[in-house]
Design an enzyme around this catalytic site. Structure first.
Site, PDB file in Angstrom:
ATOM      1  CD  GLU A  43       2.492   9.338 -17.058  1.00  0.00           C
ATOM      2  OE1 GLU A  43       3.065   8.744 -16.133  1.00  0.00           O
ATOM      3  OE2 GLU A  43       3.094   9.782 -18.066  1.00  0.00           O
ATOM      4  CE  LYS A 109       5.388   5.663 -15.511  1.00  0.00           C
ATOM      5  NZ  LYS A 109       5.528   7.144 -15.592  1.00  0.00           N
ATOM      6  CB  CYS A 143       4.634   7.317 -19.475  1.00  0.00           C
ATOM      7  SG  CYS A 143       5.598   8.699 -20.181  1.00  0.00           S
TER       8      CYS A 143
END
Length: 259
Positions: A43, A109, A143
């Site tokens: 990331e 995300k 994540c």
């Protein structure tokens, strides 16, 4: 159907300097590059997990974007990793996926990590990403998404393998390992999670623990310590299909609609 070989790069990241950060990654790609089909970076790999996007963002025509595209096209491989992208006045933690023909797709995300203030400076995405990679159906997340099983649920076997790129701190790395295994088991799919190591500009330590996991929950490849380096594994589609046929739990899954 051919196997899909993954290569995950567990590495320290340069803090808030995308020029030096990209140069560091390029150096790792120039030495001891493993044989693989899909290469996976952590990331925000050019900058680290920074809450200062205005000073670190680039566009969809920026140098990191262009390097990823050129590398994938030249090497005839697949490459993914997340980058800070600016579009008008909004900033996104965006996972880019490139193949031999250029950009295949991107994922913004959805679950922004409020405990670090990510939700205050980035704009969330609202769509999942599942792409064909060598006839495999591969899904991509970032994540904190790993904590939300509904968002990642593999209804009707929509995907064969899931990719998670992360900056997951050492103090919660046991959660990372447990959740990766859980997502593989419950979704009856291979899961690959790449995490960084080292210490970021905020003094937060990362211990890696990157891993590639079989749908049974067993580890195919891992970096159990916090050292930098590649880990690889070849995923067998025939083994996946055989397991899904013999243990067809997916047929009894509850259906639902995401909103």
């Amino acid at each position: 159907m051919q196997d899909l070989t993954l290569a995950l790069l567990q590495t320290d990241l340069i803090w808030e300097n995308s020029t030096e950060g990209l140069h560091s990654i390029q150096g790792k790609f120039a030495e001891n590059l493993p044989e693989a089909d899909l290469f996976v970076l952590p990331e925000m790999f050019p900058t680290g997990f920074t809450m200062n996007p205005s000073a670190n963002a680039e566009t969809m025509q920026g140098p990191v974007f262009n390097w990823m595209k050129e590398w994938a096209c030249t090497k005839r491989k697949f490459l993914c990793g997340s980058v800070i992208i600016q579009e008008k006045d909004a900033y996104y933690n965006r996972l880019l996926v490139f193949g031999p023909e250029g950009l295949l797709g991107y994922y913004d995300k959805k679950h922004l990590f409020r405990m670090a203030g990510e939700d205050q400076v980035y704009t969330p995405g609202n769509a999942r990403l599942i792409l064909p990679i060598l006839d495999w159906k591969v899904s991509f997340w970032i994540c904190y998404d790993l904590r939300f099983p509904v968002w990642m649920r593999n209804q009707y076997l929509e995907y064969d393998a899931g990719i998670i790129v992360a900056n997951w701190p050492d103090r919660r790395v046991s959660h990372w390992s447990a959740l990766l295994k859980a997502r593989a088991i419950e979704n009856q799919a291979y899961f690959a999670g790449v995490n960084r190591n080292g210490v970021d500009g905020n003094g937060i330590a990362y211990s890696g623990k990157s891993e590639i996991i079989h749908p049974l929950g067993t580890s195919l490849s891992s970096r159990a310590d916090d050292s930098a380096g590649w880990l690889t594994a070849s995923l067998s589609h025939s083994a996946l299909q055989d397991y899904r046929e013999k243990f067809a739990a997916w047929k009894d899954a509850d259906s639902f609609t995401l909103s």
